[in-house]
Design a protein around this motif. Structure first.
Motif, PDB file in Angstrom:
ATOM      1  N   GLU A  21       5.015   9.209   7.110  1.00 42.77           N
ATOM      2  CA  GLU A  21       5.748   9.293   5.833  1.00 42.77           C
ATOM      3  C   GLU A  21       4.952   8.659   4.692  1.00 42.77           C
ATOM      4  O   GLU A  21       4.840   9.236   3.610  1.00 42.77           O
ATOM      5  CB  GLU A  21       7.111   8.617   5.965  1.00 42.77           C
ATOM      6  CG  GLU A  21       7.941   8.692   4.693  1.00 42.77           C
ATOM      7  CD  GLU A  21       9.302   8.027   4.831  1.00 42.77           C
ATOM      8  OE1 GLU A  21      10.124   8.234   3.932  1.00 42.77           O
ATOM      9  OE2 GLU A  21       9.535   7.290   5.821  1.00 42.77           O
ATOM     10  N   LEU A  22       4.384   7.474   4.943  1.00 44.51           N
ATOM     11  CA  LEU A  22       3.592   6.815   3.897  1.00 44.51           C
ATOM     12  C   LEU A  22       2.319   7.594   3.601  1.00 44.51           C
ATOM     13  O   LEU A  22       1.943   7.754   2.428  1.00 44.51           O
ATOM     14  CB  LEU A  22       3.244   5.380   4.298  1.00 44.51           C
ATOM     15  CG  LEU A  22       4.380   4.383   4.361  1.00 44.51           C
ATOM     16  CD1 LEU A  22       3.843   2.999   4.696  1.00 44.51           C
ATOM     17  CD2 LEU A  22       5.169   4.348   3.066  1.00 44.51           C
ATOM     18  N   PHE A  64       7.128   3.209  -3.867  1.00 43.23           N
ATOM     19  CA  PHE A  64       7.194   1.759  -3.682  1.00 43.23           C
ATOM     20  C   PHE A  64       8.466   1.368  -2.944  1.00 43.23           C
ATOM     21  O   PHE A  64       8.442   0.483  -2.081  1.00 43.23           O
ATOM     22  CB  PHE A  64       7.132   1.033  -5.022  1.00 43.23           C
ATOM     23  CG  PHE A  64       5.813   1.162  -5.739  1.00 43.23           C
ATOM     24  CD1 PHE A  64       4.642   1.506  -5.082  1.00 43.23           C
ATOM     25  CD2 PHE A  64       5.751   0.923  -7.106  1.00 43.23           C
ATOM     26  CE1 PHE A  64       3.434   1.614  -5.748  1.00 43.23           C
ATOM     27  CE2 PHE A  64       4.546   1.020  -7.787  1.00 43.23           C
ATOM     28  CZ  PHE A  64       3.387   1.372  -7.112  1.00 43.23           C
ATOM     29  N   ARG A  65       9.591   2.007  -3.245  1.00 38.58           N
ATOM     30  CA  ARG A  65      10.853   1.680  -2.568  1.00 38.58           C
ATOM     31  C   ARG A  65      10.777   2.052  -1.093  1.00 38.58           C
ATOM     32  O   ARG A  65      11.228   1.298  -0.227  1.00 38.58           O
ATOM     33  CB  ARG A  65      12.040   2.387  -3.234  1.00 38.58           C
ATOM     34  CG  ARG A  65      12.298   2.012  -4.672  1.00 38.58           C
ATOM     35  CD  ARG A  65      12.379   0.505  -4.902  1.00 38.58           C
ATOM     36  NE  ARG A  65      12.497   0.179  -6.301  1.00 38.58           N
ATOM     37  CZ  ARG A  65      11.468   0.000  -7.145  1.00 38.58           C
ATOM     38  NH1 ARG A  65      10.225   0.143  -6.732  1.00 38.58           N
ATOM     39  NH2 ARG A  65      11.670  -0.326  -8.401  1.00 38.58           N
ATOM     40  N   THR A  66      10.209   3.205  -0.795  1.00 41.48           N
ATOM     41  CA  THR A  66      10.043   3.628   0.598  1.00 41.48           C
ATOM     42  C   THR A  66       9.162   2.634   1.346  1.00 41.48           C
ATOM     43  O   THR A  66       9.492   2.188   2.453  1.00 41.48           O
ATOM     44  CB  THR A  66       9.395   5.030   0.659  1.00 41.48           C
ATOM     45  OG1 THR A  66      10.235   5.959  -0.016  1.00 41.48           O
ATOM     46  CG2 THR A  66       9.173   5.477   2.096  1.00 41.48           C
ATOM     47  N   GLU A  67       8.054   2.288   0.737  1.00 42.03           N
ATOM     48  CA  GLU A  67       7.101   1.374   1.361  1.00 42.03           C
ATOM     49  C   GLU A  67       7.715  -0.009   1.581  1.00 42.03           C
ATOM     50  O   GLU A  67       7.563  -0.603   2.654  1.00 42.03           O
ATOM     51  CB  GLU A  67       5.877   1.286   0.447  1.00 42.03           C
ATOM     52  CG  GLU A  67       4.704   0.562   1.034  1.00 42.03           C
ATOM     53  CD  GLU A  67       3.519   0.659   0.097  1.00 42.03           C
ATOM     54  OE1 GLU A  67       2.786   1.671   0.173  1.00 42.03           O
ATOM     55  OE2 GLU A  67       3.330  -0.272  -0.701  1.00 42.03           O
ATOM     56  N   GLU A  68       8.431  -0.499   0.593  1.00 47.14           N
ATOM     57  CA  GLU A  68       9.050  -1.822   0.712  1.00 47.14           C
ATOM     58  C   GLU A  68      10.086  -1.845   1.823  1.00 47.14           C
ATOM     59  O   GLU A  68      10.165  -2.829   2.585  1.00 47.14           O
ATOM     60  CB  GLU A  68       9.677  -2.231  -0.616  1.00 47.14           C
ATOM     61  CG  GLU A  68       8.643  -2.544  -1.671  1.00 47.14           C
ATOM     62  CD  GLU A  68       9.205  -2.636  -3.075  1.00 47.14           C
ATOM     63  OE1 GLU A  68      10.452  -2.594  -3.244  1.00 47.14           O
ATOM     64  OE2 GLU A  68       8.399  -2.748  -4.015  1.00 47.14           O
ATOM     65  N   ALA A  69      10.864  -0.797   1.947  1.00 44.36           N
ATOM     66  CA  ALA A  69      11.865  -0.732   3.022  1.00 44.36           C
ATOM     67  C   ALA A  69      11.185  -0.750   4.386  1.00 44.36           C
ATOM     68  O   ALA A  69      11.629  -1.443   5.310  1.00 44.36           O
ATOM     69  CB  ALA A  69      12.731   0.512   2.856  1.00 44.36           C
ATOM     70  N   LEU A  70      10.111  -0.010   4.514  1.00 46.11           N
ATOM     71  CA  LEU A  70       9.379   0.036   5.777  1.00 46.11           C
ATOM     72  C   LEU A  70       8.752  -1.327   6.085  1.00 46.11           C
ATOM     73  O   LEU A  70       8.840  -1.821   7.217  1.00 46.11           O
ATOM     74  CB  LEU A  70       8.301   1.114   5.730  1.00 46.11           C
ATOM     75  CG  LEU A  70       7.538   1.276   7.033  1.00 46.11           C
ATOM     76  CD1 LEU A  70       8.391   2.021   8.053  1.00 46.11           C
ATOM     77  CD2 LEU A  70       6.245   2.016   6.801  1.00 46.11           C
ATOM     78  N   LEU A  71       8.143  -1.937   5.085  1.00 51.62           N
ATOM     79  CA  LEU A  71       7.511  -3.238   5.310  1.00 51.62           C
ATOM     80  C   LEU A  71       8.551  -4.300   5.650  1.00 51.62           C
ATOM     81  O   LEU A  71       8.282  -5.205   6.452  1.00 51.62           O
ATOM     82  CB  LEU A  71       6.691  -3.648   4.084  1.00 51.62           C
ATOM     83  CG  LEU A  71       5.469  -2.773   3.809  1.00 51.62           C
ATOM     84  CD1 LEU A  71       4.774  -3.216   2.526  1.00 51.62           C
ATOM     85  CD2 LEU A  71       4.501  -2.781   4.978  1.00 51.62           C
ATOM     86  N   ASP A  72       9.723  -4.184   5.071  1.00 51.61           N
ATOM     87  CA  ASP A  72      10.816  -5.103   5.412  1.00 51.61           C
ATOM     88  C   ASP A  72      11.234  -4.896   6.863  1.00 51.61           C
ATOM     89  O   ASP A  72      11.431  -5.854   7.617  1.00 51.61           O
ATOM     90  CB  ASP A  72      11.994  -4.879   4.468  1.00 51.61           C
ATOM     91  CG  ASP A  72      13.095  -5.894   4.669  1.00 51.61           C
ATOM     92  OD1 ASP A  72      12.799  -7.099   4.827  1.00 51.61           O
ATOM     93  OD2 ASP A  72      14.280  -5.482   4.659  1.00 51.61           O
ATOM     94  N   GLN A  73      11.322  -3.653   7.269  1.00 47.09           N
ATOM     95  CA  GLN A  73      11.695  -3.308   8.650  1.00 47.09           C
ATOM     96  C   GLN A  73      10.702  -3.892   9.651  1.00 47.09           C
ATOM     97  O   GLN A  73      11.089  -4.322  10.735  1.00 47.09           O
ATOM     98  CB  GLN A  73      11.755  -1.791   8.777  1.00 47.09           C
ATOM     99  CG  GLN A  73      12.062  -1.267  10.154  1.00 47.09           C
ATOM    100  CD  GLN A  73      11.984   0.264  10.193  1.00 47.09           C
ATOM    101  OE1 GLN A  73      12.039   0.941   9.173  1.00 47.09           O
ATOM    102  NE2 GLN A  73      11.848   0.797  11.390  1.00 47.09           N
ATOM    103  N   LYS A  83       5.863  -6.777  -3.184  1.00 48.62           N
ATOM    104  CA  LYS A  83       6.883  -6.302  -4.121  1.00 48.62           C
ATOM    105  C   LYS A  83       6.521  -6.705  -5.551  1.00 48.62           C
ATOM    106  O   LYS A  83       6.699  -5.915  -6.485  1.00 48.62           O
ATOM    107  CB  LYS A  83       8.256  -6.868  -3.754  1.00 48.62           C
ATOM    108  CG  LYS A  83       8.902  -6.207  -2.572  1.00 48.62           C
ATOM    109  CD  LYS A  83      10.272  -6.828  -2.324  1.00 48.62           C
ATOM    110  CE  LYS A  83      10.996  -6.171  -1.181  1.00 48.62           C
ATOM    111  NZ  LYS A  83      12.336  -6.767  -0.961  1.00 48.62           N
ATOM    112  N   ALA A  84       6.037  -7.916  -5.729  1.00 43.29           N
ATOM    113  CA  ALA A  84       5.640  -8.371  -7.068  1.00 43.29           C
ATOM    114  C   ALA A  84       4.496  -7.508  -7.607  1.00 43.29           C
ATOM    115  O   ALA A  84       4.471  -7.166  -8.801  1.00 43.29           O
ATOM    116  CB  ALA A  84       5.241  -9.845  -7.028  1.00 43.29           C
ATOM    117  N   GLN A  85       3.571  -7.135  -6.732  1.00 34.79           N
ATOM    118  CA  GLN A  85       2.484  -6.238  -7.155  1.00 34.79           C
ATOM    119  C   GLN A  85       3.048  -4.880  -7.568  1.00 34.79           C
ATOM    120  O   GLN A  85       2.618  -4.304  -8.563  1.00 34.79           O
ATOM    121  CB  GLN A  85       1.475  -6.069  -6.014  1.00 34.79           C
ATOM    122  CG  GLN A  85       0.681  -7.311  -5.713  1.00 34.79           C
ATOM    123  CD  GLN A  85      -0.076  -7.224  -4.390  1.00 34.79           C
ATOM    124  OE1 GLN A  85       0.266  -6.449  -3.497  1.00 34.79           O
ATOM    125  NE2 GLN A  85      -1.115  -8.039  -4.263  1.00 34.79           N
TER     126      GLN A  85
END
Length: 142
Positions: A21-22, A64-73, A83-85
């Motif tokens: 997906e990414l 970015f939202r997709t990536e952040e959700a995955l990285l959180d998972q 996220k700040a970046q």
């Protein structure tokens, strides 16, 4: 600027994160950036340049939202910094779209400003996103 050739971004295997997906989103962002570059190189209508820059900015925000959700998972340890970046990159994209929207594209400076998005996208893919690549691969047992 008129005589300067800006090369499109080429996908490289090193950019593969191992998450389909990414990787698909990264390829789509590169394609959108290359469309913007093509419009600039061909002196495309300014309204199309602005629209392409806006579309790329919106796609980056969604990515970015997709990536952040995955990285959180996957409990990425530097998620807050990542996220700040993202927020800084969103600010830069929004600022660029605002600048482009407020100009008519008649000068080389206007068109050069639109091309800064290429460097921003390369920065995202190489500097920011490769930071989490090994973490995701380790989490997936690779």
């Amino acid at each position: 600027m008129a005589d300067e050739i800006v090369l499109p971004i080429t996908w490289m295997d090193v950019l593969e994160t191992g998450v389909p997906e990414l990787d698909a989103e990264h390829r789509a962002l590169i394609d959108q950036c290359n469309i913007l570059i093509s419009l600039m190189q061909g002196s495309g209508p300014w309204a199309r340049v602005v629209a392409a820059a806006r579309e790329l900015a919106l796609s980056c925000h969604a990515h970015f939202r997709t990536e952040e959700a995955l990285l959180d998972q996957y409990d990425f340890p530097r998620l807050d910094r990542h996220k700040a970046q993202h927020r800084e990159l969103e600010r830069r994209f929004n600022e660029l779209v605002g600048v482009l929207s407020g100009t008519d594209g008649s000068s080389d400076e206007h068109r050069a400003a639109a091309l800064t998005v290429r460097g921003t996208l390369i920065d995202i893919l190489f500097r920011h996103d490769l930071d989490y690549k090994s973490h995701l691969q380790n989490a997936a047992g690779r």
